[in-house]
Design a protein around this motif. Sequence first.
Motif, PDB file in Angstrom:
ATOM      1  N   ASN A   1       0.730  -1.183  -5.116  1.00 47.09           N
ATOM      2  CA  ASN A   1       1.832  -1.700  -5.895  1.00 47.09           C
ATOM      3  C   ASN A   1       1.646  -3.215  -5.900  1.00 47.09           C
ATOM      4  O   ASN A   1       1.818  -3.861  -4.870  1.00 47.09           O
ATOM      5  CB  ASN A   1       3.120  -1.316  -5.148  1.00 47.09           C
ATOM      6  CG  ASN A   1       4.226  -1.022  -6.097  1.00 47.09           C
ATOM      7  OD1 ASN A   1       4.226  -1.533  -7.206  1.00 47.09           O
ATOM      8  ND2 ASN A   1       5.168  -0.214  -5.657  1.00 47.09           N
ATOM      9  N   ILE A   2       1.251  -3.738  -7.037  1.00 49.33           N
ATOM     10  CA  ILE A   2       0.771  -5.124  -7.082  1.00 49.33           C
ATOM     11  C   ILE A   2       1.723  -5.987  -7.912  1.00 49.33           C
ATOM     12  O   ILE A   2       2.005  -5.647  -9.069  1.00 49.33           O
ATOM     13  CB  ILE A   2      -0.642  -5.169  -7.707  1.00 49.33           C
ATOM     14  CG1 ILE A   2      -1.596  -4.295  -6.893  1.00 49.33           C
ATOM     15  CG2 ILE A   2      -1.146  -6.607  -7.827  1.00 49.33           C
ATOM     16  CD1 ILE A   2      -2.830  -3.850  -7.653  1.00 49.33           C
ATOM     17  N   LYS A   3       2.194  -7.066  -7.319  1.00 48.96           N
ATOM     18  CA  LYS A   3       2.989  -8.028  -8.088  1.00 48.96           C
ATOM     19  C   LYS A   3       2.214  -9.328  -8.146  1.00 48.96           C
ATOM     20  O   LYS A   3       1.810  -9.877  -7.116  1.00 48.96           O
ATOM     21  CB  LYS A   3       4.350  -8.252  -7.438  1.00 48.96           C
ATOM     22  CG  LYS A   3       5.250  -7.030  -7.579  1.00 48.96           C
ATOM     23  CD  LYS A   3       6.641  -7.265  -7.042  1.00 48.96           C
ATOM     24  CE  LYS A   3       7.428  -5.956  -7.076  1.00 48.96           C
ATOM     25  NZ  LYS A   3       8.032  -5.629  -5.787  1.00 48.96           N
ATOM     26  N   VAL A   4       1.982  -9.780  -9.358  1.00 46.06           N
ATOM     27  CA  VAL A   4       1.231 -11.024  -9.538  1.00 46.06           C
ATOM     28  C   VAL A   4       1.847 -11.807 -10.693  1.00 46.06           C
ATOM     29  O   VAL A   4       2.035 -11.250 -11.781  1.00 46.06           O
ATOM     30  CB  VAL A   4      -0.287 -10.742  -9.730  1.00 46.06           C
ATOM     31  CG1 VAL A   4      -0.567  -9.715 -10.813  1.00 46.06           C
ATOM     32  CG2 VAL A   4      -1.069 -12.019  -9.977  1.00 46.06           C
ATOM     33  N   ASN A   5       2.226 -13.034 -10.392  1.00 50.60           N
ATOM     34  CA  ASN A   5       2.850 -13.908 -11.391  1.00 50.60           C
ATOM     35  C   ASN A   5       3.997 -13.211 -12.136  1.00 50.60           C
ATOM     36  O   ASN A   5       4.126 -13.329 -13.359  1.00 50.60           O
ATOM     37  CB  ASN A   5       1.783 -14.400 -12.382  1.00 50.60           C
ATOM     38  CG  ASN A   5       2.232 -15.643 -13.126  1.00 50.60           C
ATOM     39  OD1 ASN A   5       2.937 -16.486 -12.570  1.00 50.60           O
ATOM     40  ND2 ASN A   5       1.859 -15.740 -14.380  1.00 50.60           N
ATOM     41  N   GLY A   6       4.813 -12.464 -11.392  1.00 53.31           N
ATOM     42  CA  GLY A   6       5.986 -11.817 -11.975  1.00 53.31           C
ATOM     43  C   GLY A   6       5.709 -10.517 -12.707  1.00 53.31           C
ATOM     44  O   GLY A   6       6.628  -9.896 -13.253  1.00 53.31           O
ATOM     45  N   ILE A   7       4.456 -10.067 -12.720  1.00 47.95           N
ATOM     46  CA  ILE A   7       4.095  -8.808 -13.383  1.00 47.95           C
ATOM     47  C   ILE A   7       3.899  -7.735 -12.317  1.00 47.95           C
ATOM     48  O   ILE A   7       3.265  -7.984 -11.291  1.00 47.95           O
ATOM     49  CB  ILE A   7       2.777  -8.974 -14.191  1.00 47.95           C
ATOM     50  CG1 ILE A   7       2.888 -10.118 -15.195  1.00 47.95           C
ATOM     51  CG2 ILE A   7       2.379  -7.674 -14.873  1.00 47.95           C
ATOM     52  CD1 ILE A   7       3.970  -9.952 -16.222  1.00 47.95           C
ATOM     53  N   LYS A   8       4.448  -6.539 -12.573  1.00 47.85           N
ATOM     54  CA  LYS A   8       4.297  -5.437 -11.613  1.00 47.85           C
ATOM     55  C   LYS A   8       3.308  -4.406 -12.147  1.00 47.85           C
ATOM     56  O   LYS A   8       3.500  -3.845 -13.229  1.00 47.85           O
ATOM     57  CB  LYS A   8       5.654  -4.778 -11.347  1.00 47.85           C
ATOM     58  CG  LYS A   8       5.567  -3.576 -10.403  1.00 47.85           C
ATOM     59  CD  LYS A   8       6.953  -3.035 -10.056  1.00 47.85           C
ATOM     60  CE  LYS A   8       6.849  -1.736  -9.265  1.00 47.85           C
ATOM     61  NZ  LYS A   8       8.168  -1.213  -8.854  1.00 47.85           N
TER      62      LYS A   8
ATOM     63  N   MET B   1       0.851  -1.193   0.000  1.00 51.69           N
ATOM     64  CA  MET B   1       0.000   0.000   0.000  1.00 51.69           C
ATOM     65  C   MET B   1       0.883   1.239   0.000  1.00 51.69           C
ATOM     66  O   MET B   1       1.902   1.271   0.675  1.00 51.69           O
ATOM     67  CB  MET B   1      -0.872   0.026   1.257  1.00 51.69           C
ATOM     68  CG  MET B   1      -1.926  -1.036   1.270  1.00 51.69           C
ATOM     69  SD  MET B   1      -3.108  -0.747   2.602  1.00 51.69           S
ATOM     70  CE  MET B   1      -2.130  -1.146   4.025  1.00 51.69           C
ATOM     71  N   VAL B   2       0.435   2.244  -0.729  1.00 51.18           N
ATOM     72  CA  VAL B   2       1.201   3.487  -0.823  1.00 51.18           C
ATOM     73  C   VAL B   2       0.238   4.655  -0.588  1.00 51.18           C
ATOM     74  O   VAL B   2      -0.749   4.796  -1.315  1.00 51.18           O
ATOM     75  CB  VAL B   2       1.846   3.616  -2.233  1.00 51.18           C
ATOM     76  CG1 VAL B   2       2.632   4.915  -2.343  1.00 51.18           C
ATOM     77  CG2 VAL B   2       2.731   2.416  -2.550  1.00 51.18           C
TER      78      VAL B   2
END
Length: 283
Positions: free
Chosen positions: A162-169, A149-150
């Motif tokens: 700021n979301i990282k999912v399956n190596g994607i930012k 969270m920012v």
Amino acid sequence: MNHNVVVEFWGVRGSVPSPGPNTVKYGGNTSCVSITSQDKVLILDAGTGIRELGSNLATQLQKEIFILLSHSHWDHIQGFPFFKPIYQSDRPVHMFPTMLKKNNVLSSLVEQMDGAHFPITPDQVPSNFNYITDHPLEFLLSKGFNIEMVSLNHPGSALGYNIKVNGIKICYFTDNEIDPPYQKTIEYDDLVNKCKNADVLIHDAQYIEEDMPSKHGWGHSLINQVTQLGHEANVKNIVYFHHEPERNDDEIDQLWENESNWLQTNNSNSTAIFAKEGLSLTF
Ligand SMILES: [Zn+2]
Ligand SMILES: [Zn+2]
């Protein structure tokens, strides 16, 4: 894990819905974005765009639904009572309260269904709201979404993710004023660091120079500031979001051309994309 991550845009307008012949191309619905990874759907904000998303999800019963809000201004909550899955019995909808300390984001979603502002009250809704009050980020991590969270610069506060999912930012920073006249919650350099090398930066881009100085302090950024931010942070795709409701399709087309030219002239690695309803990015 090798599967696609799909980012879809259901509502891209700021402040108030603005349908009509001049906004057909980009759309008039307010903020709603979905990120789908396998059978999990993370929904960012519940503006009026969430209605159409809900109609889609209503027929995809295997999809698990999580709703995260940036803040509780109207344009981020108003579609929620029209989100079909909440009327499906045995359809859990996971929601995350009080991430924003100053105002209870969850209560604003549900409290608008108070019988006065909306005819149906939450106790009459068949679906089971699953309120994740303890360790919400750990819960989301267990579902494959690694989220930071920012706190953003916005009157009344707003949260970016700021979301990282399956190596994607993916950075979802809407309702953020990059250079406000009031005391900043986040400095520009910190913002650049947060967005560093993102695959997608979805950022508030409501205003242009001509809107200033009268709208300075209203909590939104200038389009050229977003370009600068995305370029400096080496973001792959800069998605300009939360469009000014008064801005028509032709004007947005022109802004896209301007920003694309600037990025090209400056040999940027970034691509300019102006969010529109129906836009889908697959990674
Ligand atoms: Zn907004
Ligand atoms: Zn706002």
